[in-house]
Design a protein around this motif. Structure first.
Motif, short mmCIF file in Angstrom:
data_model
loop_
_atom_site.label_atom_id
_atom_site.label_comp_id
_atom_site.label_asym_id
_atom_site.label_seq_id
_atom_site.Cartn_x
_atom_site.Cartn_y
_atom_site.Cartn_z
N ARG A 162 111.96 52.66 45.84
CA ARG A 162 112.98 52.36 44.83
C ARG A 162 114.35 52.83 45.31
NH1 ARG A 162 109.81 53.28 39.04
NH2 ARG A 162 107.78 52.78 39.93
N ALA A 163 114.35 54.04 45.95
CA ALA A 163 115.62 54.55 46.49
C ALA A 163 116.15 53.58 47.54
CB ALA A 163 115.42 55.95 47.06
N ASN A 176 118.98 58.10 56.64
CA ASN A 176 118.34 57.38 57.74
C ASN A 176 116.99 56.78 57.37
OD1 ASN A 176 120.41 57.49 59.60
ND2 ASN A 176 119.83 59.54 60.29
N GLN A 177 116.29 57.44 56.44
CA GLN A 177 115.03 56.85 55.96
C GLN A 177 115.32 55.55 55.22
OE1 GLN A 177 111.87 57.54 56.41
NE2 GLN A 177 111.86 59.59 57.28
N ILE A 178 116.36 55.57 54.40
CA ILE A 178 116.72 54.36 53.65
C ILE A 178 117.17 53.26 54.61
CG2 ILE A 178 118.44 53.43 52.03
CD1 ILE A 178 118.12 56.00 50.40
N ARG A 179 117.97 53.64 55.60
CA ARG A 179 118.43 52.64 56.58
C ARG A 179 117.25 52.04 57.33
NH1 ARG A 179 124.06 52.92 57.85
NH2 ARG A 179 123.65 52.00 59.88
N LYS A 180 116.31 52.91 57.68
CA LYS A 180 115.12 52.46 58.42
C LYS A 180 114.34 51.43 57.58
CE LYS A 180 110.98 54.65 60.27
NZ LYS A 180 110.35 55.99 60.30
N LYS A 181 114.15 51.76 56.30
CA LYS A 181 113.41 50.85 55.41
C LYS A 181 114.13 49.51 55.28
CE LYS A 181 110.07 53.15 52.75
NZ LYS A 181 110.32 54.53 52.33
N ASN A 182 115.45 49.55 55.37
CA ASN A 182 116.22 48.32 55.23
C ASN A 182 116.53 47.67 56.58
OD1 ASN A 182 116.24 48.46 52.41
ND2 ASN A 182 117.98 49.86 52.43
N GLY A 183 115.80 48.12 57.61
CA GLY A 183 115.94 47.49 58.92
C GLY A 183 117.23 47.79 59.64
N ASP A 228 124.78 57.38 63.49
CA ASP A 228 125.04 58.41 64.49
C ASP A 228 125.72 59.61 63.84
OD1 ASP A 228 128.10 58.36 65.15
OD2 ASP A 228 127.47 56.26 64.98
N ALA A 229 125.60 60.74 64.53
CA ALA A 229 126.04 62.01 63.94
C ALA A 229 127.51 61.99 63.54
CB ALA A 229 125.77 63.15 64.92
N GLY A 268 114.84 58.72 48.78
CA GLY A 268 114.44 57.80 49.84
C GLY A 268 113.55 58.40 50.91
N ILE A 269 113.20 59.68 50.74
CA ILE A 269 112.37 60.33 51.76
C ILE A 269 110.89 60.14 51.39
CG2 ILE A 269 111.82 62.55 52.84
CD1 ILE A 269 114.73 63.41 52.14
N PRO A 270 110.10 59.53 52.28
CA PRO A 270 108.69 59.28 51.95
C PRO A 270 107.95 60.57 51.63
CG PRO A 270 109.31 58.12 53.97
CD PRO A 270 110.47 59.00 53.60
N LYS A 271 106.92 60.45 50.82
CA LYS A 271 106.22 61.63 50.31
C LYS A 271 105.72 62.55 51.43
CE LYS A 271 102.90 63.04 46.85
NZ LYS A 271 102.00 62.61 45.79
N ASP A 272 105.05 61.98 52.44
CA ASP A 272 104.50 62.85 53.48
C ASP A 272 105.61 63.58 54.24
OD1 ASP A 272 105.32 60.53 54.61
OD2 ASP A 272 103.52 60.16 55.80
N GLU A 273 106.73 62.88 54.41
CA GLU A 273 107.88 63.51 55.08
C GLU A 273 108.48 64.61 54.19
OE1 GLU A 273 108.92 63.11 58.08
OE2 GLU A 273 110.87 64.11 58.01
#
Lengths: 255, 436
Positions: A75-76, A104-111, A116-117, B395-400
């Motif tokens: 959802r996020a 970065n997790q959200i970016r990853k999910k959205n391809g 970068d830092a 947005g952080i997956p549960k296991d992470e």
């Protein structure tokens, strides 16, 4: 973009939401008001995907997806952000690292490629100004030892960083003094400048709505939206309290 | 009776060693060993009826057969197959408890640091050896320490002369070669740190292969006046390993001793950390982290013995228990009558990740002095679900989210590691294990 139809939800066997209907279009700000225990925070939690709530019926469609099927993290990634009423303290995880992971997790999910830092730090600097949050604070453990105001500002700061399409503010005004309230509201209003971004503002008091002016106001009572109107409705509630609504719904004068 | 068969086996082995001594059997070193053997024969192996072994049952570990003095067929490349990147230091290799001088890399000059076998030490520094060997190890009550002392032979004496500061750490890499058979190892080392000397020492245990092992390790550390010692123990052995280890520390006036014990993996682990503060203005720090999973068992016992006034000790152990693992923490603090103005703190915190995991904690404070500050605390809890949801909602997956929280929990112990290369290496191992 968000369509809630006849949504029913319970927690620990107790039904809290009894058929919510609500439609939010891009750019709109909807305020959800209501007396204590009416289900306001439950609605916010259900939309964000909190696990302890059981969905008993109805549907929530968000940008053509079945929202209730998605995990909180998905959802996020789909653009929903919940600003918590009680932001959680997480010792040992700095706000910076937490947000870097989240972004970065959200970016990853959205391809998308990870940020970068340098760009990330630039973005942090920029967005921290929005809610006047001390950058030193962001190097500390997430919310640990933060004052109530700092926690709420951190929520809005995180929202600014994650750039959601739907921001849900769960009693963000609770525990804020007038200065903090203004800072938080200014932050939200800044984010409103993006005309595709919508908000659901859950609040008990009208005060917040002086700063974040809603397009629509809904009154929640006993797990249903019992009255909808414009910002004038919030003013009326401020003057008259919630009793007259309760009377209308219950059809009787409370003892 | 099983117990008796094992005891007899060690008695026979001890007798064989004595026979081979050819007239050197009356050396002070050997007399200590003989006395220890008698103690061991009297004590036998502990069972859960023994107060100190209540929650740690060795029955299964003792039931397997182990071969001692196994000559490993591993070559130098095998022994060095897990390098620590960017490590500049004195690296000592041990295989099945036997010191491998030929593989070891000593970079510190010998006037600062002497590494000797026990045989060499008897010839070169007999009085010093006699003064320190097995002086404080409790062979009267601890069967494993008694047995270890009796069979001490293959380890090293590390001697750091007075006023020497060692820039390079001493890393003792203990490899258990269990590629072909079950192996028993007696690991015995003595570290003597002279007055006003300074050193960092690490002991790292790992196994190669999938057979079982039984390691009985004793490290004695003498910390002279004004000396400063950082000591690390890192355990990363296979699921079939048993490790019973004692670190016996003796501190003199104004010395500083820091211990950090990391149990990453191992089938059955018992660590005893015993520290005697026999001087004034001593500082002692003890940190520990254990992260057992599956059916692993980790038991940390510590004894801090404040014998003189004006010293400080501080202990923090943390555990993350997964699956069906079990953990024990037993921390004793003694404050003797003379030890006024002692500050002694102890804390043990645990996170139980699985409903099948168990943690037993027992703090024990015995205070005879009246003007002291002592505190202890233990907590055992679960992960904070609200914090996990909070992270997920960003947005952080549960296991992470779980992993981040566990790493954060471990961090205040991990961050205490002062050797960068060990810090990085351990962080990697912890992340890997928590990621499973």
């Amino acid at each position: 973009m968000l369509k809630i139809s006849d949504l029913k939800a319970s927690v620990d066997g107790k039904q809290i939401l009894n058929g919510i209907n609500l439609e939010v279009k891009p750019g709109e700000v909807h305020a959800i008001m209501g007396p204590n225990g009416s289900g306001k925070s439950t609605l916010a939690s259900v939309l964000a995907g909190r696990e302890e709530y059981e969905i008993e019926g109805g549907s929530v469609v968000y940008q053509n997806q079945d929202l209730l099927e998605l995990s909180p993290e998905d959802r996020a990634a789909a653009g929903i952000f919940l600003a918590f009423q009680y932001p959680v303290e997480i010792p040992g995880v700095t706000t910076i690292n937490f947000l870097k992971t989240a972004v970065n997790q959200i970016r990853k999910k959205n391809g998308q490629e990870p940020m970068d830092a340098a760009s990330f730090l630039r973005m942090m600097r920029e967005k921290s100004k929005l809610v006047k949050i001390d950058p030193e604070l962001l190097k500390r453990s997430l919310n640990e030892g933060f004052s109530g105001g700092e926690k709420k500002r951190n929520e809005i700061f995180q929202m600014a960083m994650l750039e959601p399409t739907l921001g849900i503010l769960d009693e963000t005004d609770s525990g804020l003094d007038i200065d903090a309230l203004r800072i938080v509201s200014d932050g939200v209003n800044e984010l409103r400048k993006d005309k595709t971004r919508s908000f659901i503002v859950v609040t008990h008091y009208q005060r917040l709505l002086d700063y974040i002016v809603p397009d629509f106001v809904h009154v929640l009572y006993k797990g249903r939206i019992v009255k909808s109107g414009t910002k004038e409705l919030a003013k009326e509630l401020e003057e008259k309290g919630y009793d007259w609504i309760k009377e209308e719904v219950d059809g009787q004068v409370p003892a | 009776m099983e117990n008796q068969v094992l005891i007899d086996k060690f008695s026979a082995e001890f007798a064989a060693i004595q026979q081979s001594l050819n007239g050197k059997s009356e050396s002070p070193f050997n007399n200590v060993r003989k006395a220890a053997m008698a103690q061991f024969e009297r004590l036998g192996f502990p069972t859960p009826r023994h107060e100190e072994w209540k929650y740690s049952n060795l029955k299964k570990s003792l039931a397997s057969d182990y071969n001692y003095h196994v000559e490993s067929k591993l070559n130098e490349n095998d022994v060095k197959s897990v390098p620590l990147p960017n490590l500049h230091g004195n690296v000592l290799y041990f295989v099945n408890g036997i010191y491998k001088a030929e593989y070891s890399e000593i970079v510190t000059p010998t006037d600062k640091l002497k590494i000797m076998t026990f045989k060499e030490a008897q010839a070169e520094i007999p009085e010093i050896l006699e003064a320190h060997f097995s002086k404080h190890v409790d062979s009267e009550n601890e069967a494993f320490s008694a047995l270890n002392t009796a069979l001490a032979n293959d380890g090293v004496v590390v001697y750091i002369a007075d006023n020497q500061t060692l820039e390079e750490p001493i890393i003792m890499r203990m490899l258990g070669d269990v590629t072909t058979e079950n192996v028993g190892a007696i690991v015995r080392n003595l570290i003597i740190v002279g007055q006003n000397a300074e050193v960092k020492v690490a002991e790292a245990y790992r196994t190669m292969g999938e057979k079982a092992s039984f390691t009985n390790a004793v490290t004695e550390i003498h910390v002279g006046k004004d000396a400063r010692v950082d000591y690390y123990k890192v355990q990363n052995e296979n699921d079939f390993s048993t490790h019973v280890g004692t670190t016996q520390v003796y501190q003199e006036d104004r010395s500083y001793f820091y211990a950090a014990t990391f149990t990453i993996n191992g089938g059955f682990v018992r660590n005893n950390l015993n520290i005697i503060l026999d001087g004034e203005h001593i500082e002692t720090f003890m940190y520990g982290l254990y992260i057992p999973n599956e059916n692993q068992h980790v038991d940390n016992h510590s004894v801090v013995d404040h014998r003189k006034p004006n010293s400080v000790s501080n202990e923090l152990y943390k555990g993350i228990l997964m699956d069906k693992s079990t953990g024990v923490f037993n921390g004793k603090i003694f404050v003797r009558e003379d030890a006024q103005k002692t500050n002694a703190y102890q804390n043990c915190r645990n996170v139980i990740v699985s409903k099948d995991a168990t943690m037993n904690t027992k703090p024990q404070l015995e205070i005879w002095a009246d003007d002291v500050k002592c505190s202890h605390g233990t907590t055992t809890g679960q992960l904070n679900d609200e914090a996990i949801f909070y992270m997920q909602s960003r947005g952080i997956p549960k296991d992470e989210a779980i992993r981040l929280q566990l790493l954060a929990f471990a961090e205040d112990v991990v961050s205490k590691i002062k050797i960068d290369t060990i810090h990085e290496y351990l962080e990697g191992l912890i992340i890997e294990k928590l990621g499973e």
